[in-house]
Design a protein around this motif. Structure first.
Motif, PDB file in Angstrom:
ATOM      1  N   THR A 130       0.838  -1.199   0.000  1.00 27.71           N
ATOM      2  CA  THR A 130       0.000   0.000   0.000  1.00 27.71           C
ATOM      3  C   THR A 130       0.872   1.247   0.000  1.00 27.71           C
ATOM      4  N   ILE A 131       0.735   2.039  -1.042  1.00 28.08           N
ATOM      5  CA  ILE A 131       1.459   3.312  -1.114  1.00 28.08           C
ATOM      6  C   ILE A 131       0.555   4.369  -0.495  1.00 28.08           C
ATOM      7  N   LEU A 132       1.022   4.912   0.629  1.00 24.16           N
ATOM      8  CA  LEU A 132       0.189   5.858   1.377  1.00 24.16           C
ATOM      9  C   LEU A 132       0.789   7.252   1.241  1.00 24.16           C
ATOM     10  N   VAL A 133       0.003   8.195   0.754  1.00 26.69           N
ATOM     11  CA  VAL A 133       0.507   9.579   0.639  1.00 26.69           C
ATOM     12  C   VAL A 133      -0.516  10.583   1.155  1.00 26.69           C
ATOM     13  N   ALA A 134       0.027  11.610   1.781  1.00 21.70           N
ATOM     14  CA  ALA A 134      -0.795  12.766   2.146  1.00 21.70           C
ATOM     15  C   ALA A 134      -0.484  13.850   1.134  1.00 21.70           C
ATOM     16  N   THR A 135      -1.485  14.590   0.738  1.00 23.69           N
ATOM     17  CA  THR A 135      -1.242  15.576  -0.308  1.00 23.69           C
ATOM     18  C   THR A 135      -2.089  16.823  -0.084  1.00 23.69           C
ATOM     19  N   SER A 136      -1.517  17.949  -0.466  1.00 23.82           N
ATOM     20  CA  SER A 136      -2.330  19.157  -0.488  1.00 23.82           C
ATOM     21  C   SER A 136      -2.464  19.623  -1.921  1.00 23.82           C
ATOM     22  N   GLY A 137      -1.895  18.875  -2.845  1.00 22.97           N
ATOM     23  CA  GLY A 137      -1.953  19.342  -4.227  1.00 22.97           C
ATOM     24  C   GLY A 137      -1.353  18.360  -5.207  1.00 22.97           C
ATOM     25  N   ASP A 138      -0.203  18.725  -5.775  1.00 26.12           N
ATOM     26  CA  ASP A 138       0.294  18.024  -6.956  1.00 26.12           C
ATOM     27  C   ASP A 138       0.836  16.617  -6.699  1.00 26.12           C
ATOM     28  N   THR A 139       1.370  16.376  -5.511  1.00 27.53           N
ATOM     29  CA  THR A 139       1.995  15.077  -5.264  1.00 27.53           C
ATOM     30  C   THR A 139       1.002  13.923  -5.382  1.00 27.53           C
ATOM     31  N   GLY A 140      -0.142  14.060  -4.731  1.00 30.72           N
ATOM     32  CA  GLY A 140      -1.100  12.957  -4.682  1.00 30.72           C
ATOM     33  C   GLY A 140      -1.557  12.527  -6.062  1.00 30.72           C
ATOM     34  N   GLY A 141      -1.854  13.475  -6.912  1.00 33.49           N
ATOM     35  CA  GLY A 141      -2.320  13.151  -8.252  1.00 33.49           C
ATOM     36  C   GLY A 141      -1.234  12.451  -9.053  1.00 33.49           C
ATOM     37  N   ALA A 142      -0.012  12.967  -8.951  1.00 34.76           N
ATOM     38  CA  ALA A 142       1.092  12.368  -9.704  1.00 34.76           C
ATOM     39  C   ALA A 142       1.345  10.937  -9.252  1.00 34.76           C
ATOM     40  N   VAL A 143       1.310  10.714  -7.937  1.00 29.78           N
ATOM     41  CA  VAL A 143       1.547   9.363  -7.416  1.00 29.78           C
ATOM     42  C   VAL A 143       0.393   8.436  -7.807  1.00 29.78           C
ATOM     43  N   ALA A 144      -0.833   8.931  -7.693  1.00 30.18           N
ATOM     44  CA  ALA A 144      -1.987   8.114  -8.067  1.00 30.18           C
ATOM     45  C   ALA A 144      -1.897   7.713  -9.541  1.00 30.18           C
ATOM     46  N   ALA A 145      -1.595   8.691 -10.400  1.00 35.31           N
ATOM     47  CA  ALA A 145      -1.508   8.406 -11.835  1.00 35.31           C
ATOM     48  C   ALA A 145      -0.403   7.392 -12.121  1.00 35.31           C
TER      49      ALA A 145
END
Ligand SMILES: *Cc1c(COP(=O)(O)O)cnc(C)c1O
Length: 434
Positions: A130-145
């Protein structure tokens, strides 16, 4: 190549270990044991960014389990265009467009490289990580994609409920499949705290099978060096001069990659760091004192960082030869100046910058004319302006057309769960995931 912790209290790690762990056991950040010495001549036969990346990154992969896979990883990472376009006819400045990836920001490079690398390492794994990330913006989308559609992983993205723009929610919560989005009733700091707690738990109990993809992972940093190498070589071949680079900086990840690439011997001249009103980096370079401060909110939101974590790498490298503060300067650009620059560059050049890119342009315009004319300059554009339309559109008085990748996301339905801001809620959500 081995990787050493900046804190010197952990044993040397292989590339594989450094990629999988993210943070070293002593809490430090991993750095390559030494930087290879390279020169422009060594890249004479490299044409594409992927060619340059494979050549540049080869020493970092030497003797690792991934060495044979580097070509494939690099082709997956650099599968979209890198723009290097003139700012205007006369200015002699070029804009390095790092926003042509799936989520239209430079973080796509790091996230895709890390995902492709971890996928190679996970080929024989029986369990899902499980890749777990907290994001307020660009990181989360890039990691999800980057991890979407890779069955060896599931991604769980935490974001602060109702504190992220509608368009950003799209980029976090439209993926489905192996990606889940959780809206936490709290702030971004609360999200980060929950993620940190989860990682502390998983360190004690490997049954959790957590993986990190945050920006301190060496797998995010290495691929960023490649576009600096590519752009500097291109300018070098065209002009015979070492380009100066102006880099928008928050957590010092992207800019550190530029400094690292210069230290390896690529034809890079002065490096100008452009920060927003958060001045921890500038003050450090001025006074030698590293004094993290609470983050100030600005228009360049992805750079609202008061305690830039990659400064630990910078300070570590400073003690090594060839990495001193010579050839580095910092400009702090406040919101008023960001807004003015967005308007000015739209009027003068017809270019629409995101607020982060505008800090770079403003810093460059603040250089003495002689310095600007002395050499070619590359202004690093970290995101497409359409990601920050609520700031940029009112300034330029028109709509910004979405790049194709974002337009496709725009039409997807979003799906996310809302959870309370406590660890039990996160644990239950993780356990209930398929
Ligand atoms: C993350 C980000 C930055 C800051 O990059 P750092 O590596 O944290 O310095 C700048 N611009 C955009 C658009 C970003 O997403």
């Amino acid at each position: 190549m081995d990787y050493l912790s900046t804190r010197g209290q952990s044993k040397a790690a292989s590339l594989q270990e450094a990629l999988e762990a993210g943070l070293a056991p002593d809490g430090g950040l991993y750095m390559p044991q030494h930087l290879p010495r390279l020169s422009a001549g060594g890249f004479a036969d490299c044409r594409t960014a992927a060619d340059v990346a494979a050549r540049l990154l080869n020493p970092f992969f030497s003797k690792s389990a991934l060495q044979e896979k580097l070509q494939g990883i690099v082709r997956e990472t650099y599968s979209f265009p890198l723009g290097l376009v003139p700012l205007s006819g006369e200015s002699g400045a070029r804009v390095l467009e790092l926003f042509h990836g799936p989520t239209a920001a430079f973080k796509d490079f790091g996230a895709r490289f890390l995902a492709a690398s971890l996928q190679q390492l996970a080929r024989n794994a029986v369990t899902t990580r499980t890749i777990l990330v907290a994001t307020s913006g660009d990181t989360g989308g890039a990691v999800a994609a980057a991890f979407h559609g890779r069955p060896a992983f599931r991604v769980v993205v935490l974001f602060p409920n109702e504190r992220v723009s509608r368009r950003q929610v799209k980029q976090l919560a439209c993926w489905g499949g192996n990606v889940r989005a959780l809206a936490v009733n709290g702030s971004f700091d609360d999200c980060q705290r929950l993620v940190k707690t989860a990682f502390a738990m998983s360190a004690a109990d490997p049954g959790w099978q957590l993986g990190s993809a945050n920006s301190i992972n060496i797998g995010r940093l290495l691929p960023q060096c490649a576009y600096y190498a590519y752009a500097s070589l291109k300018v070098w071949r065209e002009t015979g001069a070492k380009a100066g680079f102006v880099v928008p900086t928050g957590n010092m990840g992207n800019a550190f990659a530029c400094l690292m690439t210069r230290a390896m011997g690529l034809p890079i001249g002065p490096v100008v760091l452009a920060t927003n009103a958060n001045q921890t980096i500038g003050k450090y370079l001025e006074s030698g004192r590293f004094e993290p401060a609470p983050a100030i909110q600005t228009l360049a939101t992805a750079m609202d960082v008061g305690n830039p974590s990659n400064m630990e790498r910078y300070r570590y490298m400073e003690q090594q030869a060839g990495f001193g503060a010579a050839g580095i300067s910092v400009f702090s650009i406040d919101d008023q100046a960001i807004a003015r620059q967005i308007v000015a560059d739209f009027d003068a050049y017809g270019r629409v910058h995101c607020p982060h890119t505008a800090t770079a342009s403003c810093a460059w315009h603040s250089l003495p004319r002689a310095a600007r004319q002395e050499r070619p300059w590359v202004l690093v554009s970290t995101a497409h302006a359409a990601k920050f339309e609520t700031t940029v559109e009112p300034l330029i008085g028109r709509k910004i057309e979405l790049p194709v990748a974002l337009a496709e996301l725009e039409n997807q339905p979003v799906q996310y769960s809302i959870i309370e801001n406590d660890f039990t809620a996160l644990r239950d959500a993780l356990a209930s995931g398929e």
